[in-house]
Design an enzyme around this catalytic site. Structure first.
Site, PDB file in Angstrom:
ATOM      1  N   HIS A  94      -4.808 -11.086  13.862  1.00  0.00           N
ATOM      2  CA  HIS A  94      -5.267 -11.390  15.231  1.00  0.00           C
ATOM      3  C   HIS A  94      -4.093 -11.719  16.145  1.00  0.00           C
ATOM      4  CE1 HIS A  94      -9.602 -11.113  14.586  1.00  0.00           C
ATOM      5  NE2 HIS A  94      -9.384 -11.628  13.392  1.00  0.00           N
ATOM      6  N   SER A 129      -7.847   1.223   6.006  1.00  0.00           N
ATOM      7  CA  SER A 129      -7.483   2.164   7.070  1.00  0.00           C
ATOM      8  C   SER A 129      -7.485   3.628   6.646  1.00  0.00           C
ATOM      9  CB  SER A 129      -6.141   1.800   7.707  1.00  0.00           C
ATOM     10  OG  SER A 129      -6.139   2.321   9.011  1.00  0.00           O
ATOM     11  N   ASP A 142      -2.252   0.116  12.527  1.00  0.00           N
ATOM     12  CA  ASP A 142      -2.609   1.027  11.441  1.00  0.00           C
ATOM     13  C   ASP A 142      -1.891   2.359  11.574  1.00  0.00           C
ATOM     14  OD1 ASP A 142      -4.275  -1.024  10.877  1.00  0.00           O
ATOM     15  OD2 ASP A 142      -6.151   0.062  11.255  1.00  0.00           O
TER      16      ASP A 142
HETATM   17  P1  ADP Z   1     -11.343   2.091   7.337  1.00  0.00           P
HETATM   18  O1  ADP Z   1     -10.335   2.656   8.265  1.00  0.00           O
HETATM   19  O2  ADP Z   1     -11.195   0.634   7.095  1.00  0.00           O
HETATM   20  O3  ADP Z   1     -11.423   2.835   6.033  1.00  0.00           O
HETATM   21  P2  ADP Z   1     -13.125   2.931   9.433  1.00  0.00           P
HETATM   22  O4  ADP Z   1     -14.545   2.637   9.694  1.00  0.00           O
HETATM   23  O5  ADP Z   1     -12.114   2.608  10.467  1.00  0.00           O
HETATM   24  O6  ADP Z   1     -12.751   2.253   8.032  1.00  0.00           O
HETATM   25  O7  ADP Z   1     -12.961   4.492   9.143  1.00  0.00           O
HETATM   26  C1  ADP Z   1     -13.804   5.119   8.221  1.00  0.00           C
HETATM   27  C2  ADP Z   1     -14.182   6.489   8.752  1.00  0.00           C
HETATM   28  O8  ADP Z   1     -13.059   7.400   8.587  1.00  0.00           O
HETATM   29  C3  ADP Z   1     -15.315   7.113   7.981  1.00  0.00           C
HETATM   30  O9  ADP Z   1     -16.560   6.695   8.487  1.00  0.00           O
HETATM   31  C4  ADP Z   1     -15.061   8.584   8.210  1.00  0.00           C
HETATM   32  O10 ADP Z   1     -15.550   8.971   9.467  1.00  0.00           O
HETATM   33  C5  ADP Z   1     -13.546   8.690   8.240  1.00  0.00           C
HETATM   34  N1  ADP Z   1     -13.052   9.018   6.896  1.00  0.00           N
HETATM   35  C6  ADP Z   1     -12.430   8.201   6.028  1.00  0.00           C
HETATM   36  N2  ADP Z   1     -12.127   8.837   4.870  1.00  0.00           N
HETATM   37  C7  ADP Z   1     -12.582  10.111   5.012  1.00  0.00           C
HETATM   38  C8  ADP Z   1     -12.568  11.283   4.174  1.00  0.00           C
HETATM   39  N3  ADP Z   1     -12.025  11.255   2.952  1.00  0.00           N
HETATM   40  N4  ADP Z   1     -13.116  12.395   4.666  1.00  0.00           N
HETATM   41  C9  ADP Z   1     -13.640  12.445   5.910  1.00  0.00           C
HETATM   42  N5  ADP Z   1     -13.682  11.397   6.738  1.00  0.00           N
HETATM   43  C10 ADP Z   1     -13.175  10.236   6.308  1.00  0.00           C
HETATM   44 MG    MG Z   2     -10.107   2.103  10.333  1.00  0.00          MG
END
Ligand code: ADP
Ligand code: MG
Length: 389
Positions: free
Chosen positions: A37, A129, A175
Protein backbone atom coordinates in the site's frame (compact mmCIF):
# COMPACT_ATOMS: atom_id res chain seq x y z
CA UNK A 1 11.01 -26.72 -18.41
CA UNK A 2 12.10 -28.22 -21.75
CA UNK A 3 9.28 -30.72 -21.78
CA UNK A 4 6.90 -27.85 -21.10
CA UNK A 5 8.14 -26.08 -24.22
CA UNK A 6 7.90 -29.20 -26.40
CA UNK A 7 4.38 -29.86 -25.18
CA UNK A 8 3.35 -26.27 -25.75
CA UNK A 9 4.67 -26.30 -29.30
CA UNK A 10 2.77 -29.52 -29.98
CA UNK A 11 -0.39 -27.89 -28.63
CA UNK A 12 0.33 -24.89 -30.83
CA UNK A 13 0.61 -27.07 -33.93
CA UNK A 14 -2.61 -28.92 -33.05
CA UNK A 15 -4.46 -25.63 -32.59
CA UNK A 16 -3.03 -23.52 -35.41
CA UNK A 17 -1.31 -25.99 -37.76
CA UNK A 18 2.28 -27.01 -38.41
CA UNK A 19 5.08 -25.03 -40.00
CA UNK A 20 6.86 -21.70 -39.68
CA UNK A 21 9.08 -20.40 -36.91
CA UNK A 22 7.42 -20.69 -33.51
CA UNK A 23 8.81 -18.39 -30.80
CA UNK A 24 8.40 -19.17 -27.12
CA UNK A 25 8.26 -16.39 -24.52
CA UNK A 26 8.34 -16.86 -20.76
CA UNK A 27 7.10 -14.29 -18.25
CA UNK A 28 7.28 -14.91 -14.48
CA UNK A 29 4.79 -14.20 -11.73
CA UNK A 30 5.90 -11.99 -8.87
CA UNK A 31 5.77 -11.56 -5.14
CA UNK A 32 6.29 -8.37 -3.15
CA UNK A 33 8.79 -8.92 -0.30
CA UNK A 34 7.90 -5.67 1.47
CA UNK A 35 6.30 -2.30 0.70
CA UNK A 36 2.53 -2.74 0.78
CA UNK A 37 0.00 0.00 0.00
CA UNK A 38 2.94 2.30 -0.71
CA UNK A 39 2.74 2.29 -4.53
CA UNK A 40 -0.20 4.70 -4.85
CA UNK A 41 1.47 6.96 -2.28
CA UNK A 42 4.45 7.53 -4.60
CA UNK A 43 6.49 5.24 -2.33
CA UNK A 44 8.71 2.17 -2.52
CA UNK A 45 8.01 -1.50 -3.22
CA UNK A 46 10.44 -4.42 -3.19
CA UNK A 47 9.18 -7.22 -5.44
CA UNK A 48 10.93 -10.13 -7.15
CA UNK A 49 10.01 -12.44 -10.01
CA UNK A 50 9.17 -16.04 -9.05
CA UNK A 51 9.61 -19.42 -10.71
CA UNK A 52 5.94 -20.08 -11.58
CA UNK A 53 5.40 -18.44 -14.97
CA UNK A 54 3.40 -18.04 -18.14
CA UNK A 55 4.65 -19.44 -21.46
CA UNK A 56 3.35 -18.20 -24.79
CA UNK A 57 4.18 -19.85 -28.11
CA UNK A 58 3.57 -17.55 -31.07
CA UNK A 59 3.98 -17.40 -34.85
CA UNK A 60 3.57 -14.54 -37.25
CA UNK A 61 0.73 -14.47 -39.81
CA UNK A 62 0.77 -12.80 -43.18
CA UNK A 63 -2.60 -11.12 -42.65
CA UNK A 64 -3.85 -8.77 -39.91
CA UNK A 65 -5.60 -11.38 -37.76
CA UNK A 66 -4.58 -12.26 -34.22
CA UNK A 67 -5.75 -15.48 -32.58
CA UNK A 68 -5.19 -16.39 -28.94
CA UNK A 69 -5.76 -19.77 -27.28
CA UNK A 70 -5.07 -20.79 -23.67
CA UNK A 71 -4.60 -24.19 -22.09
CA UNK A 72 -6.55 -22.86 -19.11
CA UNK A 73 -9.61 -22.22 -21.31
CA UNK A 74 -9.55 -25.16 -23.75
CA UNK A 75 -11.59 -24.86 -26.92
CA UNK A 76 -11.87 -21.06 -26.76
CA UNK A 77 -10.10 -19.00 -29.39
CA UNK A 78 -10.14 -15.21 -29.20
CA UNK A 79 -9.79 -13.51 -32.58
CA UNK A 80 -9.32 -9.86 -33.49
CA UNK A 81 -7.85 -7.68 -36.24
CA UNK A 82 -4.93 -5.33 -35.74
CA UNK A 83 -6.07 -2.97 -38.53
CA UNK A 84 -9.48 -2.37 -36.93
CA UNK A 85 -10.53 -1.08 -33.49
CA UNK A 86 -10.03 -3.92 -31.00
CA UNK A 87 -13.19 -4.51 -28.99
CA UNK A 88 -13.04 -5.81 -25.43
CA UNK A 89 -15.52 -8.57 -24.75
CA UNK A 90 -15.73 -12.37 -24.63
CA UNK A 91 -13.79 -14.44 -23.81
CA UNK A 92 -12.84 -12.19 -20.89
CA UNK A 93 -9.44 -13.79 -20.33
CA UNK A 94 -8.29 -12.50 -23.72
CA UNK A 95 -8.97 -8.86 -22.83
CA UNK A 96 -5.52 -8.59 -21.24
CA UNK A 97 -3.80 -9.56 -24.49
CA UNK A 98 -6.22 -7.51 -26.60
CA UNK A 99 -5.47 -4.50 -24.41
CA UNK A 100 -1.75 -4.96 -24.92
CA UNK A 101 -2.18 -5.14 -28.71
CA UNK A 102 -4.36 -2.02 -28.69
CA UNK A 103 -1.94 -0.06 -26.48
CA UNK A 104 1.08 -1.09 -28.56
CA UNK A 105 -0.71 0.11 -31.68
CA UNK A 106 -1.70 3.34 -29.90
CA UNK A 107 2.00 3.81 -29.05
CA UNK A 108 2.80 3.68 -32.76
CA UNK A 109 4.25 0.17 -32.88
CA UNK A 110 3.49 -1.65 -36.15
CA UNK A 111 2.21 -5.10 -35.20
CA UNK A 112 2.18 -8.24 -37.31
CA UNK A 113 -0.73 -10.68 -37.34
CA UNK A 114 -0.11 -13.52 -34.88
CA UNK A 115 -1.28 -16.90 -33.64
CA UNK A 116 -0.49 -17.51 -29.98
CA UNK A 117 -1.17 -20.07 -27.29
CA UNK A 118 -0.80 -19.50 -23.56
CA UNK A 119 0.08 -22.01 -20.88
CA UNK A 120 0.90 -21.34 -17.26
CA UNK A 121 2.25 -22.76 -14.00
CA UNK A 122 0.83 -19.75 -12.16
CA UNK A 123 -2.47 -19.93 -10.36
CA UNK A 124 -5.04 -17.86 -12.27
CA UNK A 125 -6.21 -15.04 -10.03
CA UNK A 126 -4.03 -16.34 -7.19
CA UNK A 127 -2.36 -13.06 -6.29
CA UNK A 128 0.94 -13.91 -8.01
CA UNK A 129 0.14 -11.64 -10.94
CA UNK A 130 -0.74 -14.02 -13.72
CA UNK A 131 -2.35 -10.94 -15.30
CA UNK A 132 0.90 -8.95 -15.61
CA UNK A 133 2.70 -12.12 -16.77
CA UNK A 134 0.15 -12.53 -19.58
CA UNK A 135 0.38 -8.85 -20.51
CA UNK A 136 4.15 -8.60 -20.59
CA UNK A 137 4.50 -11.96 -22.38
CA UNK A 138 1.97 -10.81 -24.98
CA UNK A 139 3.87 -7.56 -25.53
CA UNK A 140 7.11 -9.51 -25.92
CA UNK A 141 5.47 -11.87 -28.45
CA UNK A 142 4.39 -8.97 -30.66
CA UNK A 143 7.75 -7.21 -30.33
CA UNK A 144 9.69 -10.39 -31.12
CA UNK A 145 7.63 -11.11 -34.23
CA UNK A 146 7.98 -7.47 -35.30
CA UNK A 147 11.74 -7.66 -34.75
CA UNK A 148 11.63 -4.75 -32.32
CA UNK A 149 13.16 -4.03 -28.92
CA UNK A 150 11.58 -1.89 -26.22
CA UNK A 151 12.74 -0.56 -22.84
CA UNK A 152 11.27 -2.58 -19.94
CA UNK A 153 9.79 0.57 -18.35
CA UNK A 154 7.91 1.38 -21.54
CA UNK A 155 6.63 -2.19 -21.89
CA UNK A 156 5.45 -2.01 -18.27
CA UNK A 157 3.58 1.27 -18.77
CA UNK A 158 1.88 -0.03 -21.92
CA UNK A 159 0.82 -3.21 -20.11
CA UNK A 160 -0.46 -1.24 -17.13
CA UNK A 161 -2.60 0.87 -19.46
CA UNK A 162 -3.90 -2.33 -21.05
CA UNK A 163 -5.04 -3.60 -17.65
CA UNK A 164 -6.67 -0.24 -16.83
CA UNK A 165 -8.44 0.14 -20.16
CA UNK A 166 -9.25 -3.44 -21.16
CA UNK A 167 -9.64 -5.30 -17.87
CA UNK A 168 -10.98 -2.29 -15.97
CA UNK A 169 -8.60 -2.85 -13.04
CA UNK A 170 -6.87 0.31 -11.71
CA UNK A 171 -3.58 -1.45 -10.89
CA UNK A 172 -0.33 0.26 -9.86
CA UNK A 173 2.87 -0.17 -11.86
CA UNK A 174 4.71 -2.71 -9.68
CA UNK A 175 3.54 -5.94 -11.30
CA UNK A 176 4.30 -4.99 -14.87
CA UNK A 177 7.62 -3.39 -13.90
CA UNK A 178 8.99 -6.45 -12.11
CA UNK A 179 7.75 -8.91 -14.75
CA UNK A 180 9.34 -6.80 -17.50
CA UNK A 181 12.61 -5.96 -15.69
CA UNK A 182 13.51 -8.66 -13.16
CA UNK A 183 17.02 -10.08 -13.04
CA UNK A 184 17.69 -13.65 -11.87
CA UNK A 185 18.61 -13.96 -8.18
CA UNK A 186 17.62 -10.37 -7.49
CA UNK A 187 14.83 -8.51 -5.80
CA UNK A 188 14.11 -5.01 -7.12
CA UNK A 189 13.60 -1.88 -5.07
CA UNK A 190 11.26 0.24 -7.15
CA UNK A 191 10.60 3.91 -6.59
CA UNK A 192 6.98 4.25 -7.69
CA UNK A 193 7.41 8.01 -8.14
CA UNK A 194 10.10 8.09 -10.83
CA UNK A 195 10.23 4.35 -11.69
CA UNK A 196 13.92 4.14 -10.84
CA UNK A 197 15.03 0.68 -9.72
CA UNK A 198 17.77 -0.85 -7.71
CA UNK A 199 18.56 -4.57 -7.92
CA UNK A 200 19.57 -6.37 -4.74
CA UNK A 201 21.08 -9.82 -4.91
CA UNK A 202 19.33 -12.63 -3.12
CA UNK A 203 21.82 -15.47 -2.82
CA UNK A 204 20.05 -18.72 -3.71
CA UNK A 205 22.51 -20.70 -1.62
CA UNK A 206 21.35 -18.82 1.46
CA UNK A 207 17.74 -17.85 0.87
CA UNK A 208 14.39 -19.13 -0.29
CA UNK A 209 11.21 -17.22 -0.57
CA UNK A 210 8.11 -19.19 0.32
CA UNK A 211 4.70 -17.99 -0.82
CA UNK A 212 1.66 -19.39 0.94
CA UNK A 213 -1.80 -18.82 -0.47
CA UNK A 214 -4.41 -18.73 2.31
CA UNK A 215 -7.07 -19.64 -0.28
CA UNK A 216 -9.19 -16.83 1.17
CA UNK A 217 -10.65 -14.86 -1.73
CA UNK A 218 -10.11 -11.12 -1.33
CA UNK A 219 -13.73 -10.12 -1.81
CA UNK A 220 -13.59 -6.92 0.22
CA UNK A 221 -10.42 -5.77 -1.39
CA UNK A 222 -11.68 -3.45 -4.14
CA UNK A 223 -14.13 -1.49 -1.97
CA UNK A 224 -11.71 -1.31 0.96
CA UNK A 225 -8.89 -0.39 -1.41
CA UNK A 226 -10.83 2.67 -2.55
CA UNK A 227 -11.47 3.65 1.08
CA UNK A 228 -7.75 3.36 1.92
CA UNK A 229 -6.76 5.47 -1.06
CA UNK A 230 -9.19 8.16 0.00
CA UNK A 231 -7.89 8.11 3.58
CA UNK A 232 -4.35 8.58 2.29
CA UNK A 233 -5.51 11.54 0.21
CA UNK A 234 -7.07 13.06 3.33
CA UNK A 235 -3.75 12.62 5.07
CA UNK A 236 -1.93 14.38 2.23
CA UNK A 237 -4.41 17.29 2.38
CA UNK A 238 -3.59 17.74 6.06
CA UNK A 239 0.19 17.69 5.61
CA UNK A 240 -0.03 19.94 2.55
CA UNK A 241 -1.43 22.70 4.76
CA UNK A 242 1.73 22.49 6.88
CA UNK A 243 4.04 22.25 3.86
CA UNK A 244 2.82 22.88 0.31
CA UNK A 245 5.78 20.91 -1.09
CA UNK A 246 4.18 17.70 0.16
CA UNK A 247 2.59 15.98 -2.83
CA UNK A 248 2.10 12.48 -1.44
CA UNK A 249 2.61 10.52 1.80
CA UNK A 250 6.01 9.65 0.33
CA UNK A 251 7.08 13.19 1.24
CA UNK A 252 6.03 12.88 4.91
CA UNK A 253 8.54 11.76 7.55
CA UNK A 254 7.86 9.51 10.53
CA UNK A 255 8.54 12.51 12.77
CA UNK A 256 5.93 14.61 10.98
CA UNK A 257 3.32 11.87 11.37
CA UNK A 258 4.05 11.54 15.06
CA UNK A 259 3.82 15.31 15.52
CA UNK A 260 0.39 15.28 13.85
CA UNK A 261 -1.03 12.58 16.12
CA UNK A 262 -3.38 14.82 18.11
CA UNK A 263 -4.39 16.95 15.15
CA UNK A 264 -5.35 14.18 12.75
CA UNK A 265 -8.42 11.98 12.89
CA UNK A 266 -7.34 8.79 14.69
CA UNK A 267 -7.99 6.44 11.75
CA UNK A 268 -6.33 8.75 9.21
CA UNK A 269 -3.37 9.03 11.56
CA UNK A 270 -2.93 5.25 11.66
CA UNK A 271 -3.30 4.92 7.89
CA UNK A 272 -0.61 7.59 7.40
CA UNK A 273 1.61 5.98 10.00
CA UNK A 274 1.47 2.69 8.12
CA UNK A 275 2.42 4.21 4.76
CA UNK A 276 5.19 6.41 6.13
CA UNK A 277 6.79 3.69 8.28
CA UNK A 278 6.33 1.12 5.51
CA UNK A 279 8.30 3.28 3.09
CA UNK A 280 11.11 3.46 5.61
CA UNK A 281 11.00 -0.29 6.28
CA UNK A 282 11.10 -1.02 2.56
CA UNK A 283 14.20 1.03 1.75
CA UNK A 284 15.86 -0.30 4.93
CA UNK A 285 15.04 -3.90 4.03
CA UNK A 286 16.59 -3.47 0.58
CA UNK A 287 19.78 -2.08 2.12
CA UNK A 288 19.98 -4.81 4.75
CA UNK A 289 19.33 -7.58 2.25
CA UNK A 290 22.23 -6.24 0.20
CA UNK A 291 24.42 -6.69 3.28
CA UNK A 292 23.10 -10.22 3.97
CA UNK A 293 21.50 -9.06 7.24
CA UNK A 294 18.69 -11.58 6.90
CA UNK A 295 17.52 -11.51 10.53
CA UNK A 296 16.94 -7.77 10.38
CA UNK A 297 15.16 -8.03 7.04
CA UNK A 298 12.93 -10.68 8.61
CA UNK A 299 12.11 -8.41 11.55
CA UNK A 300 11.12 -5.63 9.16
CA UNK A 301 8.81 -8.06 7.36
CA UNK A 302 7.06 -8.94 10.62
CA UNK A 303 6.79 -5.24 11.54
CA UNK A 304 5.28 -4.64 8.12
CA UNK A 305 2.71 -7.34 8.73
CA UNK A 306 1.80 -5.94 12.14
CA UNK A 307 1.41 -2.47 10.69
CA UNK A 308 -0.85 -3.78 7.91
CA UNK A 309 -2.89 -5.66 10.50
CA UNK A 310 -3.19 -2.94 13.16
CA UNK A 311 -2.72 0.44 11.45
CA UNK A 312 -3.90 -0.20 7.90
CA UNK A 313 -6.39 -2.94 8.89
CA UNK A 314 -6.17 -4.99 5.70
CA UNK A 315 -5.22 -8.39 7.12
CA UNK A 316 -7.53 -11.28 8.01
CA UNK A 317 -7.11 -13.90 10.77
CA UNK A 318 -6.00 -16.57 8.27
CA UNK A 319 -3.06 -14.41 7.12
CA UNK A 320 -2.17 -13.51 10.73
CA UNK A 321 -2.21 -17.23 11.55
CA UNK A 322 0.08 -18.14 8.64
CA UNK A 323 2.59 -15.45 9.61
CA UNK A 324 2.56 -16.48 13.27
CA UNK A 325 2.97 -20.17 12.48
CA UNK A 326 5.76 -19.48 9.96
CA UNK A 327 7.73 -17.59 12.58
CA UNK A 328 7.72 -20.69 14.83
CA UNK A 329 9.97 -22.56 12.38
CA UNK A 330 13.73 -22.44 12.91
CA UNK A 331 15.45 -20.86 9.91
CA UNK A 332 12.51 -18.65 8.96
CA UNK A 333 13.74 -15.05 9.08
CA UNK A 334 10.47 -13.26 8.54
CA UNK A 335 6.97 -13.44 7.13
CA UNK A 336 4.18 -11.05 6.22
CA UNK A 337 0.99 -10.78 4.23
CA UNK A 338 1.70 -9.73 0.65
CA UNK A 339 -0.66 -8.07 -1.81
CA UNK A 340 -3.61 -5.84 -1.11
CA UNK A 341 -4.94 -7.95 1.77
CA UNK A 342 -8.32 -9.34 2.89
CA UNK A 343 -7.06 -12.74 1.73
CA UNK A 344 -4.48 -13.90 -0.78
CA UNK A 345 -0.93 -14.80 0.18
CA UNK A 346 1.79 -14.43 2.76
CA UNK A 347 5.48 -14.39 1.88
CA UNK A 348 8.21 -15.83 4.10
CA UNK A 349 11.98 -15.45 3.87
CA UNK A 350 13.81 -18.58 4.96
CA UNK A 351 16.99 -20.61 4.83
CA UNK A 352 16.75 -23.25 2.06
CA UNK A 353 16.95 -26.04 4.64
CA UNK A 354 13.94 -24.61 6.54
CA UNK A 355 11.60 -24.89 3.56
CA UNK A 356 10.57 -28.50 4.12
CA UNK A 357 9.75 -28.00 7.80
CA UNK A 358 7.89 -24.78 7.05
CA UNK A 359 5.84 -26.38 4.29
CA UNK A 360 4.78 -29.43 6.26
CA UNK A 361 4.05 -27.37 9.40
CA UNK A 362 1.81 -24.92 7.56
CA UNK A 363 0.09 -27.67 5.57
CA UNK A 364 -1.00 -29.51 8.68
CA UNK A 365 -1.65 -26.59 11.07
CA UNK A 366 -3.55 -24.46 8.56
CA UNK A 367 -5.86 -27.25 7.54
CA UNK A 368 -6.51 -28.18 11.18
CA UNK A 369 -7.48 -24.63 12.06
CA UNK A 370 -9.28 -23.43 8.89
CA UNK A 371 -10.43 -26.67 7.20
CA UNK A 372 -8.75 -25.81 3.93
CA UNK A 373 -5.43 -26.58 2.32
CA UNK A 374 -3.05 -23.71 1.60
CA UNK A 375 -1.10 -23.63 -1.68
CA UNK A 376 2.64 -23.33 -1.09
CA UNK A 377 5.27 -22.16 -3.60
CA UNK A 378 8.94 -22.14 -2.54
CA UNK A 379 10.98 -20.17 -5.04
CA UNK A 380 14.23 -18.45 -5.89
CA UNK A 381 14.25 -15.04 -7.57
CA UNK A 382 13.63 -15.61 -11.28
CA UNK A 383 14.43 -13.65 -14.45
CA UNK A 384 12.00 -11.22 -16.03
CA UNK A 385 10.35 -11.79 -19.39
CA UNK A 386 12.61 -13.89 -21.63
CA UNK A 387 12.55 -14.98 -25.27
CA UNK A 388 13.35 -18.69 -24.91
CA UNK A 389 13.21 -19.56 -28.61
P1 ADP B 1 -3.63 -12.45 -10.62
O1 ADP B 1 -2.94 -11.45 -11.48
O2 ADP B 1 -3.41 -12.26 -9.17
O3 ADP B 1 -3.34 -13.87 -11.02
P2 ADP B 1 -5.95 -11.22 -11.80
O4 ADP B 1 -7.38 -11.30 -11.46
O5 ADP B 1 -5.28 -9.90 -11.82
O6 ADP B 1 -5.18 -12.24 -10.83
O7 ADP B 1 -5.72 -11.84 -13.25
C1 ADP B 1 -6.27 -13.09 -13.57
C2 ADP B 1 -6.79 -13.05 -14.99
O8 ADP B 1 -5.68 -13.12 -15.92
C3 ADP B 1 -7.66 -14.24 -15.31
O9 ADP B 1 -8.99 -14.01 -14.93
C4 ADP B 1 -7.49 -14.33 -16.81
O10 ADP B 1 -8.33 -13.40 -17.45
C5 ADP B 1 -6.05 -13.91 -17.04
N1 ADP B 1 -5.19 -15.10 -17.08
C6 ADP B 1 -4.34 -15.52 -16.13
N2 ADP B 1 -3.72 -16.67 -16.48
C7 ADP B 1 -4.21 -16.99 -17.71
C8 ADP B 1 -3.96 -18.07 -18.64
N3 ADP B 1 -3.08 -19.04 -18.36
N4 ADP B 1 -4.64 -18.05 -19.79
C9 ADP B 1 -5.50 -17.05 -20.10
N5 ADP B 1 -5.77 -16.03 -19.28
C10 ADP B 1 -5.15 -15.99 -18.10
MG1 MG C 1 -3.32 -9.33 -11.46
Amino acid sequence: MNSGITELKQQFAQTFGEGGKIHVIRAPGRVNLIGEHTDYNDGFVFPMAIEPHVLIACRTRDDSSVRFASSVFPGQIATFQIDKPIPRGEPKWANYSKGVAAELIAAGIPLPGMDAIITSTLPVGGGLSSSAAIEVATAQCFLTLAGLKMEPNRIALICQRAEHEYAGVPVGIMDQMIVASAKPNCAMLLDCRDLSKQFVELDERELRVVIVNSMVKHELSSSEYAVRRKQCEEGVEFFKKENPNIKALRDVSVKQVEAAKDKLDEVIYRRCRHVVTENRRTTEAAQLLGKNQYEQVGQLMVQSHNSLRDDYEVSVPELDFLVEESMKIKGVYGARMTGGGFGGCIVALAQPRAVEALTSHLMSEYEKKWQKKPMIFPTTAAAGVTVLE
